[in-house]
Design an enzyme around this catalytic site. Structure first.
Site, mmCIF file in Angstrom:
data_model
loop_
_atom_site.group_PDB
_atom_site.id
_atom_site.type_symbol
_atom_site.label_atom_id
_atom_site.label_comp_id
_atom_site.label_asym_id
_atom_site.label_seq_id
_atom_site.Cartn_x
_atom_site.Cartn_y
_atom_site.Cartn_z
ATOM 1 N N SER A 63 3.544 29.710 -31.401
ATOM 2 C CA SER A 63 2.548 28.771 -30.887
ATOM 3 C C SER A 63 1.210 28.791 -31.613
ATOM 4 C CB SER A 63 2.306 29.030 -29.394
ATOM 5 O OG SER A 63 3.371 28.525 -28.628
ATOM 6 N N LYS A 66 -0.039 25.542 -32.932
ATOM 7 C CA LYS A 66 -0.840 24.589 -32.158
ATOM 8 C C LYS A 66 -2.268 24.466 -32.674
ATOM 9 C CE LYS A 66 1.750 25.015 -27.775
ATOM 10 N NZ LYS A 66 2.762 26.038 -28.060
ATOM 11 N N SER A 123 -0.814 27.217 -23.415
ATOM 12 C CA SER A 123 0.126 27.054 -24.527
ATOM 13 C C SER A 123 1.279 26.119 -24.181
ATOM 14 C CB SER A 123 0.671 28.413 -24.994
ATOM 15 O OG SER A 123 1.140 28.344 -26.327
#
Length: 278
Positions: A63, A66, A123
């Site tokens: 993640s 991102k 997230s």
């Protein structure tokens, strides 16, 4: 000269040496060992690398992907091609591993602002995917790659999706050095992101409360901490980018590939403490 006298002289000289280092502001602590495969710590005030471990090795980043999605969203906001108030359709992802805002709320539409907060704080993978689609449909990963090269990230960095979920077995890959470039660029170009990443919780416009995945921030383990992003997949392990300000210096630490969340927390706290001691 008597033996006892020699011992006393040596002890005295040792004490003087220690006091000299203390009063001269020298840090005599050894470089810490951290439970992570890859690590990097940088001071923005001095633009100095304080600690690094295999910082140029390409590894899965989960993640942390991102952050590039966040950069492109903020760029579009500043360019006025989208707005924080745009309403975006949020659809459930067909992936049991996905962190899902839709699963939390069951609601179909969210503003760009709420999706951005969900992406950065909890997230939310569906939040990131929806933002990517809102910006550039099925070509969003191409835009991510273009921006990566534009800001100086190496060819070792490749993005599989807006969220970091793999696509057909293909993982998002990067290095600690490249992620440091992206993190510094985000904070420099769009410092307002810290208003989001510094929050331990956030309430959406439709009254859904989301909580941070950043346990170091939640527990107050690092003074002055105001972000930044966590990540986890089986392939990437437990990852974290952290940042904090103390004594007018901002330190950024990156840990990749820790085996457990506890290892990730301890590594981050150790690296930040070491960074501020230098």
């Amino acid at each position: 000269m008597k033996k006892q006298t020699v011992i006393l002289i040596i002890a005295g000289l040792t004490s003087i040496a220690i006091l000299f280092f203390v009063f001269m502001g020298r840090d005599i602590r050894a470089t810490p060992q951290v439970d992570a495969n890859n690590a990097l710590v940088v001071s923005l005030k001095s633009d100095k690398v304080i600690l690094e471990e295999k910082a140029d090795q390409a590894v899965p980043i989960a993640s942390l992907t991102k952050l590039m999605t966040a950069y492109l969203v903020l760029e579009a906001i500043h360019n006025k091609t989208i707005s924080w108030d745009d309403m975006v359709s949020l659809e459930r992802l067909d992936d049991p591993r996905a962190v899902s805002l839709y699963a939390l709320s069951g609601k179909k539409y969210y503003s760009v602002q709420d999706l951005f907060a969900a992406m950065m704080i909890m997230s939310a993978n569906d939040g990131a995917q929806s933002l990517g689609a809102h910006l550039d449909g099925e070509h969003f990963t191409e835009k991510m790659m273009q921006k990566a090269r534009e800001i100086g990230m190496s060819k070792k960095t490749n993005f599989s999706s807006a969220s970091g979920l793999d696509v057909d077995g293909k993982e998002s890959m990067s290095t600690a050095s490249d992620l440091m470039i992206l993190t510094k660029k985000l904070i420099s170009d769009y410092p307002e992101i810290l208003d989001i990443t510094s929050r331990t919780k956030y309430v959406t416009q439709s009254d859904d409360t989301i909580h941070t995945t950043n346990q170091v921030l939640q527990d107050g383990g690092v003074q002055g901490m105001d972000g930044f992003k966590t990540g986890y997949t089986d392939q990437a392990g437990y990852c974290m980018i952290a940042t904090a300000v103390q004594n007018e210096d901002r330190i950024i630490s990156i840990t990749l590939g820790s085996k457990t969340d506890e290892d990730r927390i301890k590594a981050t706290e150790t690296m930040m403490d070491y960074g501020f001691s230098k």
